[in-house]
Design a protein around this motif. Structure first.
Motif, PDB file in Angstrom:
ATOM      1  N   VAL A 144       0.830  -1.201   0.000  1.00 41.59           N
ATOM      2  CA  VAL A 144       0.000   0.000   0.000  1.00 41.59           C
ATOM      3  C   VAL A 144       0.868   1.256   0.000  1.00 41.59           C
ATOM      4  O   VAL A 144       0.619   2.227  -0.739  1.00 41.59           O
ATOM      5  CB  VAL A 144      -0.951  -0.023   1.216  1.00 41.59           C
ATOM      6  CG1 VAL A 144      -1.705   1.299   1.328  1.00 41.59           C
ATOM      7  CG2 VAL A 144      -1.935  -1.182   1.094  1.00 41.59           C
ATOM      8  N   LEU A 145       1.915   1.238   0.819  1.00 39.08           N
ATOM      9  CA  LEU A 145       2.822   2.393   0.850  1.00 39.08           C
ATOM     10  C   LEU A 145       3.519   2.585  -0.495  1.00 39.08           C
ATOM     11  O   LEU A 145       3.739   3.721  -0.939  1.00 39.08           O
ATOM     12  CB  LEU A 145       3.863   2.211   1.952  1.00 39.08           C
ATOM     13  CG  LEU A 145       3.341   2.298   3.387  1.00 39.08           C
ATOM     14  CD1 LEU A 145       4.456   2.012   4.372  1.00 39.08           C
ATOM     15  CD2 LEU A 145       2.734   3.670   3.653  1.00 39.08           C
ATOM     16  N   LEU A 146       3.868   1.464  -1.149  1.00 41.22           N
ATOM     17  CA  LEU A 146       4.515   1.565  -2.458  1.00 41.22           C
ATOM     18  C   LEU A 146       3.574   2.185  -3.486  1.00 41.22           C
ATOM     19  O   LEU A 146       3.983   3.042  -4.285  1.00 41.22           O
ATOM     20  CB  LEU A 146       4.978   0.184  -2.910  1.00 41.22           C
ATOM     21  CG  LEU A 146       5.651   0.116  -4.288  1.00 41.22           C
ATOM     22  CD1 LEU A 146       6.914   0.966  -4.303  1.00 41.22           C
ATOM     23  CD2 LEU A 146       5.980  -1.325  -4.655  1.00 41.22           C
ATOM     24  N   LEU A 147       2.323   1.760  -3.477  1.00 43.93           N
ATOM     25  CA  LEU A 147       1.359   2.347  -4.412  1.00 43.93           C
ATOM     26  C   LEU A 147       1.170   3.834  -4.146  1.00 43.93           C
ATOM     27  O   LEU A 147       1.115   4.655  -5.086  1.00 43.93           O
ATOM     28  CB  LEU A 147       0.025   1.609  -4.306  1.00 43.93           C
ATOM     29  CG  LEU A 147      -0.006   0.182  -4.865  1.00 43.93           C
ATOM     30  CD1 LEU A 147      -1.366  -0.448  -4.637  1.00 43.93           C
ATOM     31  CD2 LEU A 147       0.335   0.173  -6.353  1.00 43.93           C
ATOM     32  N   LEU A 148       1.073   4.197  -2.872  1.00 42.21           N
ATOM     33  CA  LEU A 148       0.943   5.616  -2.543  1.00 42.21           C
ATOM     34  C   LEU A 148       2.180   6.399  -2.975  1.00 42.21           C
ATOM     35  O   LEU A 148       2.073   7.511  -3.504  1.00 42.21           O
ATOM     36  CB  LEU A 148       0.716   5.782  -1.041  1.00 42.21           C
ATOM     37  CG  LEU A 148      -0.629   5.277  -0.505  1.00 42.21           C
ATOM     38  CD1 LEU A 148      -0.675   5.407   1.016  1.00 42.21           C
ATOM     39  CD2 LEU A 148      -1.791   6.029  -1.141  1.00 42.21           C
ATOM     40  N   SER A 149       3.350   5.804  -2.758  1.00 43.48           N
ATOM     41  CA  SER A 149       4.591   6.484  -3.150  1.00 43.48           C
ATOM     42  C   SER A 149       4.684   6.641  -4.656  1.00 43.48           C
ATOM     43  O   SER A 149       5.065   7.711  -5.164  1.00 43.48           O
ATOM     44  CB  SER A 149       5.794   5.704  -2.613  1.00 43.48           C
ATOM     45  OG  SER A 149       7.006   6.280  -3.060  1.00 43.48           O
ATOM     46  N   LEU A 150       4.339   5.582  -5.403  1.00 47.19           N
ATOM     47  CA  LEU A 150       4.381   5.675  -6.864  1.00 47.19           C
ATOM     48  C   LEU A 150       3.376   6.697  -7.375  1.00 47.19           C
ATOM     49  O   LEU A 150       3.664   7.451  -8.323  1.00 47.19           O
ATOM     50  CB  LEU A 150       4.106   4.308  -7.480  1.00 47.19           C
ATOM     51  CG  LEU A 150       5.191   3.245  -7.280  1.00 47.19           C
ATOM     52  CD1 LEU A 150       4.754   1.920  -7.874  1.00 47.19           C
ATOM     53  CD2 LEU A 150       6.516   3.688  -7.900  1.00 47.19           C
ATOM     54  N   SER A 151       2.208   6.731  -6.760  1.00 49.07           N
ATOM     55  CA  SER A 151       1.209   7.724  -7.181  1.00 49.07           C
ATOM     56  C   SER A 151       1.698   9.140  -6.912  1.00 49.07           C
ATOM     57  O   SER A 151       1.583  10.032  -7.770  1.00 49.07           O
ATOM     58  CB  SER A 151      -0.112   7.470  -6.447  1.00 49.07           C
ATOM     59  OG  SER A 151      -0.599   6.165  -6.727  1.00 49.07           O
ATOM     60  N   LEU A 152       2.267   9.342  -5.725  1.00 45.96           N
ATOM     61  CA  LEU A 152       2.802  10.664  -5.403  1.00 45.96           C
ATOM     62  C   LEU A 152       3.964  11.022  -6.324  1.00 45.96           C
ATOM     63  O   LEU A 152       4.063  12.158  -6.807  1.00 45.96           O
ATOM     64  CB  LEU A 152       3.248  10.695  -3.941  1.00 45.96           C
ATOM     65  CG  LEU A 152       3.883  12.018  -3.461  1.00 45.96           C
ATOM     66  CD1 LEU A 152       2.889  13.163  -3.592  1.00 45.96           C
ATOM     67  CD2 LEU A 152       4.377  11.876  -2.032  1.00 45.96           C
ATOM     68  N   GLY A 153       4.863  10.044  -6.574  1.00 47.71           N
ATOM     69  CA  GLY A 153       5.981  10.311  -7.474  1.00 47.71           C
ATOM     70  C   GLY A 153       5.518  10.628  -8.885  1.00 47.71           C
ATOM     71  O   GLY A 153       6.066  11.521  -9.546  1.00 47.71           O
ATOM     72  N   TRP A 154       4.507   9.897  -9.368  1.00 49.50           N
ATOM     73  CA  TRP A 154       3.989  10.165 -10.723  1.00 49.50           C
ATOM     74  C   TRP A 154       3.384  11.560 -10.799  1.00 49.50           C
ATOM     75  O   TRP A 154       3.590  12.280 -11.770  1.00 49.50           O
ATOM     76  CB  TRP A 154       2.944   9.106 -11.074  1.00 49.50           C
ATOM     77  CG  TRP A 154       2.305   9.343 -12.417  1.00 49.50           C
ATOM     78  CD1 TRP A 154       2.792   8.998 -13.640  1.00 49.50           C
ATOM     79  CD2 TRP A 154       1.052  10.001 -12.655  1.00 49.50           C
ATOM     80  NE1 TRP A 154       1.936   9.386 -14.629  1.00 49.50           N
ATOM     81  CE2 TRP A 154       0.851  10.016 -14.054  1.00 49.50           C
ATOM     82  CE3 TRP A 154       0.097  10.570 -11.832  1.00 49.50           C
ATOM     83  CZ2 TRP A 154      -0.275  10.572 -14.640  1.00 49.50           C
ATOM     84  CZ3 TRP A 154      -1.027  11.143 -12.412  1.00 49.50           C
ATOM     85  CH2 TRP A 154      -1.209  11.136 -13.796  1.00 49.50           C
TER      86      TRP A 154
END
Length: 416
Positions: A144-154
């Motif tokens: 979940v943290l990875l998805l949030l991080s990727l979304s924020l990074g994108w």
């Protein structure tokens, strides 16, 4: 050239990689902390049991039964269970040992009384039976943290790269010679906005500089050619009269030669100043006809100087046709032949076509070895070769010069 990874992809990958690293570190620390807390709990139980046995020994009582059923007393290591005895023999300094069939032991050696406390804690372990579930939950949390991080990074990468993409599109889609449509109001007021403003200002400065250069070229072409033409026509009229005194013929010949040399220099410099886009489109021409025109011009110049025409040898197929800019090649040939006539008067000049190259060979002393036209221009030598080299570089023609340090042939190859 397209990059293997775009800037936006790199930013997203950096966010994802950092998140994975932090999550892995967190999982390792969490598992280590849970194992450490569990071991601390067992060590505290053994310490309480040891204190219980010491108090009984100090009171002169027999060794009491352990407070907990999974703790046993042993006088020495010989009474250990077989799997514990084998593990203890292999690692005598360890206080935590693994047995067979999932058994797990914690040891404590008592000095008073002399005995061992052994706790077989396989049934009391809390972390090991639930390890898979805990890792699953931690992994789910990390996902979940990875998805949030990727979304924020994108999102951040998109916000950062969008102005760059807009700027790149404006620069690529602008027609040659026109100002790129960079609308500064469409860029944020940060480093990207300042970059767009700097590029726009730099393009405007370059445009102004180019316009000044073009205007200078047009003015120089008019202001230099007109007086040269007047001087040349006046010299021809004076020579045509036929009543000049003998002592005026030599100065008049020098005036005509100076006008011819200045005219050729002006044509060369203007050809060097023109951009390839300003020239007429490439056309088909016969190389031999162009070479003969250049030779005829050199013969006329030699006659004007009252000198014998330089000897020439030609080895060019009369039917050879090329496609290119004959105007540029004419200026290059005039410079090469004039340079040969100036620095090697009366020497043989040979022009030949071989392997896609036009060779101009001068059987004269040549220039000093190791010096290019640019370095020798200040000494009055090699300026024609310098102009030829720069003309070839400007218009995409191959250029090679070879010669000997002391005499011999000076060879210039032009790949057309």
């Amino acid at each position: 050239m397209r990059a293997a990874w775009s800037l936006q992809q790199r930013i997203v990958l950096a966010f994802g990689g950092l998140t994975l690293f932090v999550c892995a570190l967190f999982v390792l620390l969490a598992m280590a902390m849970m194992y450490s807390l569990e071991d601390t709990f067992f060590e505290r139980m053994l310490a309480e049991e040891g204190e219980h046995q010491r108090q009984a020994a100090q009171a002169g009582q027999a060794a009491p039964a352990p407070l907990r059923r999974f703790i046993s007393l042993h006088a020495d290591a010989s009474s250990f269970p077989p799997d514990l005895a084998a593990a203890h023999a292999a690692h005598p300094r360890r206080s935590e040992l693994a047995g067979e069939q999932g058994r797990h032991y914690h040891l404590l050696r008592l000095e008073q009384p002399q005995q061992w406390l052994v706790a077989e804690v396989s049934e009391q372990l809390e972390v090991r039976p639930k390890r898979a579930a805990m890792l699953w939950n931690l992994g789910l949390m990390c996902g979940v943290l990875l998805l949030l991080s990727l979304s924020l990074g994108w999102w951040l990468a998109r916000q950062a790269v969008r102005p760059l993409a807009r700027l790149d599109q404006a620069l690529r889609e602008a027609p040659p010679g026109t100002e790129p449509p960079i609308a500064l109001q469409n860029f944020p007021r940060n480093e990207l906005g300042r970059l767009a403003a700097t590029l726009k200002a730099a393009w405007q400065r370059n445009k102004a500089f180019s316009e000044r250069e073009q205007q200078f070229g047009r003015d120089a072409s008019h202001e230099l050619r007109t007086p040269l033409a007047v001087i040349a026509n006046s010299a021809e009229l004076l020579q045509a009269r036929g009543d000049l005194p003998a002592h005026a013929e030599a100065p008049l010949a020098r005036i005509r030669e100076a006008c011819r040399s200045m005219t050729q220099t002006v044509q060369s410099l203007l050809a060097l100043a023109r951009e390839p886009l300003q020239l007429p489109p490439p056309q088909r021409y016969r190389l031999l006809a162009l070479v003969l025109q250049a030779l005829e011009l050199q013969r006329s110049a030699a006659l004007a100087r009252a000198e014998p025409a330089p000897p020439f040898e030609l080895d060019i197929d009369p039917a050879l046709e090329l496609i290119g800019q004959p105007e540029v090649l004419a200026v290059i040939l005039n410079n090469l032949l004039a340079n040969a006539a100036q620095h090697a008067p009366g020497a043989l000049v040979r022009l030949r076509w071989a392997d896609g190259e036009l060779w101009v060979e001068n059987e004269g002393p040549g220039l000093a070895s190791g010096g290019s036209g640019e370095r020798q221009a200040s000494a009055g030598l090699g300026l024609g070769l310098s102009i030829v080299q720069r003309l070839c570089e400007r218009h995409g023609l191959g250029y090679r010069r070879m010669g000997k340090q002391e005499g011999g042939w000076v060879r210039v190859a032009l790949r057309l």
